[in-house]
Design an enzyme around this catalytic site. Structure first.
Site, PDB file in Angstrom:
ATOM      1  N   ARG A  74      -1.380  -9.719   1.196  1.00 55.34           N
ATOM      2  CA  ARG A  74      -1.822  -8.382   0.307  1.00 55.34           C
ATOM      3  C   ARG A  74      -1.918  -8.100  -1.208  1.00 55.34           C
ATOM      4  O   ARG A  74      -0.112  -8.642  -1.598  1.00 55.34           O
ATOM      5  CB  ARG A  74      -1.412  -7.023   1.323  1.00 55.34           C
ATOM      6  CG  ARG A  74      -1.214  -6.832   2.925  1.00 55.34           C
ATOM      7  CD  ARG A  74      -0.822  -5.528   3.618  1.00 55.34           C
ATOM      8  NE  ARG A  74      -0.966  -5.774   5.189  1.00 55.34           N
ATOM      9  CZ  ARG A  74      -2.169  -5.207   5.042  1.00 55.34           C
ATOM     10  NH1 ARG A  74      -3.304  -4.697   4.306  1.00 55.34           N
ATOM     11  NH2 ARG A  74      -2.383  -4.609   6.719  1.00 55.34           N
ATOM     12  N   THR A 134     -11.774  -5.902   9.394  1.00 57.22           N
ATOM     13  CA  THR A 134     -10.716  -4.999   9.668  1.00 57.22           C
ATOM     14  C   THR A 134     -10.667  -4.662  10.949  1.00 57.22           C
ATOM     15  O   THR A 134     -11.921  -4.121  10.808  1.00 57.22           O
ATOM     16  CB  THR A 134     -10.407  -3.507   8.095  1.00 57.22           C
ATOM     17  OG1 THR A 134      -9.559  -3.201   9.472  1.00 57.22           O
ATOM     18  CG2 THR A 134     -11.677  -3.030   8.122  1.00 57.22           C
ATOM     19  N   ASP A 136      -9.461  -1.886  11.818  1.00 55.54           N
ATOM     20  CA  ASP A 136      -9.334  -0.175  11.923  1.00 55.54           C
ATOM     21  C   ASP A 136     -10.687  -0.288  11.594  1.00 55.54           C
ATOM     22  O   ASP A 136     -10.806   1.754  11.819  1.00 55.54           O
ATOM     23  CB  ASP A 136      -8.770   0.331  10.309  1.00 55.54           C
ATOM     24  CG  ASP A 136      -6.727  -0.115  10.526  1.00 55.54           C
ATOM     25  OD1 ASP A 136      -7.182  -0.548  11.580  1.00 55.54           O
ATOM     26  OD2 ASP A 136      -6.340  -0.456   9.630  1.00 55.54           O
ATOM     27  N   MET A 178      -2.301   0.748  16.383  1.00 58.05           N
ATOM     28  CA  MET A 178      -2.702   0.402  14.815  1.00 58.05           C
ATOM     29  C   MET A 178      -3.826   1.538  14.174  1.00 58.05           C
ATOM     30  O   MET A 178      -4.560   1.600  14.955  1.00 58.05           O
ATOM     31  CB  MET A 178      -2.737  -0.973  14.408  1.00 58.05           C
ATOM     32  CG  MET A 178      -1.891  -1.480  14.213  1.00 58.05           C
ATOM     33  SD  MET A 178      -2.186  -3.101  13.620  1.00 58.05           S
ATOM     34  CE  MET A 178      -0.230  -4.359  13.220  1.00 58.05           C
TER      35      MET A 178
HETATM   36  O1  F6P Z   1      -4.958  -2.514   7.964  1.00 57.45           O
HETATM   37  C1  F6P Z   1      -4.831  -3.756   9.363  1.00 57.45           C
HETATM   38  C2  F6P Z   1      -3.552  -3.376   9.624  1.00 57.45           C
HETATM   39  O2  F6P Z   1      -3.093  -3.955  11.374  1.00 57.45           O
HETATM   40  C3  F6P Z   1      -3.055  -1.183  10.154  1.00 57.45           C
HETATM   41  O3  F6P Z   1      -4.044  -1.051  11.455  1.00 57.45           O
HETATM   42  C4  F6P Z   1      -1.836  -1.375   9.960  1.00 57.45           C
HETATM   43  O4  F6P Z   1      -1.577   0.226   9.460  1.00 57.45           O
HETATM   44  C5  F6P Z   1      -1.074  -2.485   9.025  1.00 57.45           C
HETATM   45  O5  F6P Z   1      -2.633  -3.640   9.583  1.00 57.45           O
HETATM   46  C6  F6P Z   1      -0.758  -3.432   9.003  1.00 57.45           C
HETATM   47  O6  F6P Z   1       0.064  -4.223   7.709  1.00 57.45           O
HETATM   48  P1  F6P Z   1       1.116  -5.177   7.719  1.00 57.45           P
HETATM   49  O7  F6P Z   1       0.134  -6.720   8.690  1.00 57.45           O
HETATM   50  O8  F6P Z   1       0.668  -5.116   6.221  1.00 57.45           O
HETATM   51  O9  F6P Z   1       2.421  -4.582   8.526  1.00 57.45           O
END
Ligand code: F6P
Length: 358
Positions: A74, A134, A136, A178
């Site tokens: 990220r 994604t 999401d 999520m």
């Molecule tokens: O964007 C995808 C996602 O899985 C979201 O649903 C969730 O809120 C976030 O990433 C979790 O992020 P990380 O893997 O950085 O904890």
């Protein structure tokens, strides 16, 4: 000779490899000679010149493989214009790597933030194609992102498994799904898993309404209830706070997550025994489901077609079941939220499922 760079950025998902395979298969068909450069760990690889030259063999056998053969990371897109800890101009560094490798195009597999950066690079003069990734499903401009259906499958499985134990013990179960900003996975998995209450960020809930819905089920003689809650669901009370106060509150949570808060409130309300289940990152893991394998292969083929036509600065999307593309600039910076007016929301209400808002 075509020289194509590729990177996977942001949170991973199940069909990243399947999509890259689709792109590469398409490119091998479209051009006599192609060189593929894979940047490691997303934009970091492009910034710091970490890449590997990939060959046909690297894409063999990865249709069903979750994760990403390139690794991901990220990179806060808001900070792309800020220098890194060592004073490096990130945008310039990415452009330099692109130019050094004499790339004809950069293919970016990523979600909202990643595509915003893809658009920035496109505006900076690079040839870029975006592919909508994604779990999401919140990328603006596409009906569906790859990864979403696989995540819905896993979240639905979690609810299915909870159903049997909830029924045996006559308990209320809260399954936290999520989605920090949007509720697409929760909405779909909630319907598919037969949840009784669905709580999503776009429709703030009132805990009194949640408890009322639980009481109603108990009055109907139902011994158990399932609540599907998105990790970013918020109460009306919190939603109504001024933005600054809301942010402060959410930054210092009293509970590990919203599911635990709701569980505590239900316990305080009285009566029913409550348990919490959080499938968490399992929702991003494992093999892509068949739907995603088809979608990502089609997306990949479309990306290759756009490269062949030299139509750059585009995001590949699904619209009314057709794979097509839109300018990256059209999607950049916008999220696709569940609208309370969407027909799916109306359908859910007709099914007697509560959103906890009324
Ligand atoms: O964007 C995808 C996602 O899985 C979201 O649903 C969730 O809120 C976030 O990433 C979790 O992020 P990380 O893997 O950085 O904890």
């Amino acid at each position: 000779m075509k020289r194509i760079g590729m990177l996977t950025s942001g949170g991973d998902c199940q069909a990243l490899n399947a999509t890259m395979r689709g792109v590469v298969k398409g490119l091998y068909g479209a051009f006599d000679e192609v060189e593929i450069y894979g940047f490691l760990e997303g934009y970091k690889g492009l910034m710091y010149g970490n890449y590997k030259k990939l060959h046909a063999d690297d894409f063999s056998g990865i249709l069903t493989k979750g994760g990403t053969i390139l690794g991901s990371s990220r990179q806060p897109f808001k900070l792309m214009r800020e220098p890194d800890a060592n004073g490096l101009d990130k945008v310039k560094a990415m452009k330099d790597t692109y130019k050094k490798l004499k790339l004809d195009c950069l293919v970016v597999l990523g979600g909202n933030g990643s595509q915003k950066t893809a658009n920035l690079l496109s505006e900076e003069g690079l040839n870029v194609i975006g592919l909508p990734k994604t779990i999401d499903n919140d990328l603006w401009g596409t009906d569906m992102t790859f990864g979403f259906q696989s995540a819905v499958d896993i979240a639905t499985d979690a609810i299915d498994c909870i159903h049997t134990t909830a029924a045996s013990h006559g308990r209320v179960f809260i399954v936290e799904i999520m989605g920090h900003k949007v509720g697409w996975i929760t909405l779909h998995a909630g319907i598919a898993g037969g949840a009784d209450i669905i709580l999503i960020p776009e429709i703030p809930y009132d805990i009194k309404n949640v408890c009322k819905a639980l009481d109603k089920r108990a009055e109907q003689g139902k011994r158990f209830s399932i609540i599907a809650v998105a990790e970013g669901a918020i109460s009306k009370e919190v939603a109504e706070l001024p933005k600054k106060e809301r942010k402060k509150l959410l930054a210092n949570p009293k509970y590990p997550s919203v599911a635990y808060e709701i569980a505590d409130q239900i316990k305080q309300y009285g009566g029913q025994e409550v348990r919490v289940t959080v499938p968490g990152h399992t929702q991003r893991g494992g093999s892509p489901c068949p739907y995603d394998r088809v979608l990502s292969s089609r997306f990949g083929a479309k990306a290759a077609e756009l490269i062949k036509k030299e139509k750059f600065g585009e995001l590949v999307v699904l619209k009314n079941n057709e794979v097509t593309s839109i300018p990256l600039s059209e999607s950049a910076g916008k999220l696709k939220y569940v609208s309370p007016k969407d027909s799916i929301v109306k359908n859910v209400r007709m099914l007697g499922i509560s959103f906890g808002d009324e």
